[in-house]
Design a protein around this motif. Structure first.
Motif, PDB file in Angstrom:
ATOM      1  N   GLY A  50       0.785  -1.233   0.000  1.00  7.80           N
ATOM      2  CA  GLY A  50       0.000   0.000   0.000  1.00  7.80           C
ATOM      3  C   GLY A  50       0.811   1.275   0.000  1.00  7.80           C
ATOM      4  O   GLY A  50       0.250   2.363   0.035  1.00  7.80           O
ATOM      5  N   LYS A  51       2.150   1.142  -0.055  1.00 14.20           N
ATOM      6  CA  LYS A  51       2.989   2.341   0.006  1.00 14.20           C
ATOM      7  C   LYS A  51       3.895   2.436  -1.208  1.00 14.20           C
ATOM      8  O   LYS A  51       4.204   1.425  -1.850  1.00 14.20           O
ATOM      9  N   CYS A  52       4.339   3.638  -1.493  1.00 18.16           N
ATOM     10  CA  CYS A  52       5.335   3.840  -2.535  1.00 18.16           C
ATOM     11  C   CYS A  52       6.096   5.117  -2.222  1.00 18.16           C
ATOM     12  O   CYS A  52       5.700   5.880  -1.338  1.00 18.16           O
ATOM     13  N   GLY A  53       7.193   5.302  -2.929  1.00 13.78           N
ATOM     14  CA  GLY A  53       7.988   6.500  -2.700  1.00 13.78           C
ATOM     15  C   GLY A  53       8.960   6.712  -3.837  1.00 13.78           C
ATOM     16  O   GLY A  53       9.176   5.815  -4.658  1.00 13.78           O
ATOM     17  N   ILE A  54       9.515   7.892  -3.903  1.00 17.08           N
ATOM     18  CA  ILE A  54      10.443   8.238  -4.980  1.00 17.08           C
ATOM     19  C   ILE A  54      11.859   7.819  -4.578  1.00 17.08           C
ATOM     20  O   ILE A  54      12.352   8.175  -3.514  1.00 17.08           O
ATOM     21  N   VAL A  55      12.485   7.042  -5.464  1.00 15.43           N
ATOM     22  CA  VAL A  55      13.853   6.584  -5.224  1.00 15.43           C
ATOM     23  C   VAL A  55      14.682   6.839  -6.481  1.00 15.43           C
ATOM     24  O   VAL A  55      14.212   6.615  -7.597  1.00 15.43           O
ATOM     25  N   THR A  56      15.912   7.288  -6.287  1.00 15.21           N
ATOM     26  CA  THR A  56      16.833   7.473  -7.409  1.00 15.21           C
ATOM     27  C   THR A  56      17.721   6.242  -7.527  1.00 15.21           C
ATOM     28  O   THR A  56      18.272   5.763  -6.529  1.00 15.21           O
ATOM     29  N   ARG A  57      17.804   5.718  -8.728  1.00 15.16           N
ATOM     30  CA  ARG A  57      18.595   4.511  -9.025  1.00 15.16           C
ATOM     31  C   ARG A  57      19.401   4.760 -10.284  1.00 15.16           C
ATOM     32  O   ARG A  57      19.073   5.659 -11.067  1.00 15.16           O
ATOM     33  N   PRO A  58      20.389   3.889 -10.558  1.00 13.60           N
ATOM     34  CA  PRO A  58      21.058   3.984 -11.866  1.00 13.60           C
ATOM     35  C   PRO A  58      20.060   3.672 -12.986  1.00 13.60           C
ATOM     36  O   PRO A  58      19.125   2.900 -12.780  1.00 13.60           O
ATOM     37  N   ASN A  59      20.275   4.251 -14.140  1.00 12.71           N
ATOM     38  CA  ASN A  59      19.362   3.969 -15.247  1.00 12.71           C
ATOM     39  C   ASN A  59      19.771   2.726 -16.023  1.00 12.71           C
ATOM     40  O   ASN A  59      18.999   2.171 -16.791  1.00 12.71           O
ATOM     41  N   TYR A  60      21.005   2.285 -15.777  1.00 17.14           N
ATOM     42  CA  TYR A  60      21.500   1.069 -16.435  1.00 17.14           C
ATOM     43  C   TYR A  60      22.304   0.275 -15.423  1.00 17.14           C
ATOM     44  O   TYR A  60      23.111   0.845 -14.687  1.00 17.14           O
ATOM     45  N   VAL A  61      22.065  -1.024 -15.371  1.00 20.21           N
ATOM     46  CA  VAL A  61      22.947  -1.883 -14.575  1.00 20.21           C
ATOM     47  C   VAL A  61      23.230  -3.180 -15.336  1.00 20.21           C
ATOM     48  O   VAL A  61      22.430  -3.643 -16.151  1.00 20.21           O
ATOM     49  N   LYS A  62      24.398  -3.717 -15.045  1.00 20.20           N
ATOM     50  CA  LYS A  62      24.729  -5.051 -15.533  1.00 20.20           C
ATOM     51  C   LYS A  62      25.019  -5.892 -14.288  1.00 20.20           C
ATOM     52  O   LYS A  62      25.761  -5.473 -13.395  1.00 20.20           O
ATOM     53  N   ALA A  63      24.393  -7.075 -14.239  1.00 17.72           N
ATOM     54  CA  ALA A  63      24.617  -7.960 -13.099  1.00 17.72           C
ATOM     55  C   ALA A  63      25.143  -9.296 -13.592  1.00 17.72           C
ATOM     56  O   ALA A  63      24.809  -9.748 -14.692  1.00 17.72           O
ATOM     57  N   VAL A  64      25.975  -9.914 -12.776  1.00 17.99           N
ATOM     58  CA  VAL A  64      26.362 -11.300 -13.030  1.00 17.99           C
ATOM     59  C   VAL A  64      25.727 -12.140 -11.931  1.00 17.99           C
ATOM     60  O   VAL A  64      25.525 -11.674 -10.812  1.00 17.99           O
ATOM     61  N   ALA A  65      25.373 -13.381 -12.296  1.00 18.15           N
ATOM     62  CA  ALA A  65      24.682 -14.252 -11.351  1.00 18.15           C
ATOM     63  C   ALA A  65      24.816 -15.684 -11.835  1.00 18.15           C
ATOM     64  O   ALA A  65      25.525 -15.960 -12.807  1.00 18.15           O
ATOM     65  N   LEU A  66      24.123 -16.591 -11.166  1.00 16.55           N
ATOM     66  CA  LEU A  66      24.007 -17.972 -11.633  1.00 16.55           C
ATOM     67  C   LEU A  66      22.547 -18.221 -11.971  1.00 16.55           C
ATOM     68  O   LEU A  66      21.652 -17.623 -11.367  1.00 16.55           O
ATOM     69  N   ASP A  67      22.311 -19.111 -12.952  1.00 16.34           N
ATOM     70  CA  ASP A  67      20.930 -19.485 -13.246  1.00 16.34           C
ATOM     71  C   ASP A  67      20.545 -20.712 -12.410  1.00 16.34           C
ATOM     72  O   ASP A  67      21.327 -21.153 -11.562  1.00 16.34           O
ATOM     73  N   VAL A  68      19.354 -21.262 -12.651  1.00 22.80           N
ATOM     74  CA  VAL A  68      18.893 -22.378 -11.809  1.00 22.80           C
ATOM     75  C   VAL A  68      19.750 -23.629 -11.936  1.00 22.80           C
ATOM     76  O   VAL A  68      19.696 -24.511 -11.077  1.00 22.80           O
ATOM     77  N   ASP A  69      20.541 -23.697 -13.023  1.00 24.55           N
ATOM     78  CA  ASP A  69      21.459 -24.834 -13.156  1.00 24.55           C
ATOM     79  C   ASP A  69      22.860 -24.480 -12.662  1.00 24.55           C
ATOM     80  O   ASP A  69      23.814 -25.230 -12.910  1.00 24.55           O
TER      81      ASP A  69
END
Ligand code: NI
Length: 160
Positions: free
Chosen positions: A96-115
């Protein structure tokens, strides 16, 4: 398929640091399936494992309109970011809540998939925002810490 209970702001599980996933197990696969079901059921664009009470570094995201392009990130890490966007953000753990947040407009992430294979995900705008928001959850951070001005009441259903 199971819908899990979403923990709400104030629950101490949401301010803890999550642990890396070392190996994929049937139990973790089930957790991921349940996280997807729970996110879709709640109409969210993302969900992190601590939001269903599990302190593991796993997030699911789907910013597509069709709601059929899930991104599953295990042990994710942002390796690149640029630009800036300021906009409305919400969280299934802060209903029920929201607010204004500043974030980068572009990100690159590395991760693992389900395998447990390495993957790279790039995103701009809403996807970049969702990646930042969900990864924050893994370190016990909630967007309300970053809100500029006051938290507002949501008029439309628009939660992450
Ligand atoms: Ni959230």
């Amino acid at each position: 398929m199971a819908i899990r209970n979403i923990r709400e702001y104030g629950d101490e599980v949401l301010v803890k640091k999550c642990k890396e996933v070392k190996e994929m197990t049937p139990r973790t696969r089930e957790l991921i399936e349940d996280m997807l079901d729970t996110m879709y059921e709640a109409n969210g664009v993302g969900l992190a494992a601590p939001q269903v009470g599990v302190l593991k570094r796993i997030v699911v995201i789907d910013v597509s309109e069709e709601r059929e392009e899930p991104i599953i990130l295990i042990n994710p890490r942002i390796v690149e970011s640029s630009g800036e966007q300021s906009g409305q953000e919400g969280c299934l753990s802060v209903p029920g809540k929201c607010g204004i947040v500043t974030r980068p407009n572009y990100v690159k992430a590395v991760a693992l998939d389900v395998d447990m294979n390495p993957i790279e995900v790039e995103g701009t705008e809403l996807l970049a925002r969702a990646i930042c928001h969900e990864l924050d959850h893994l370190d016990g951070h909630i967007y309300v810490e970053k809100v500029e001005g006051e938290l507002m009441d949501v008029v439309m259903e628009e939660e992450e």
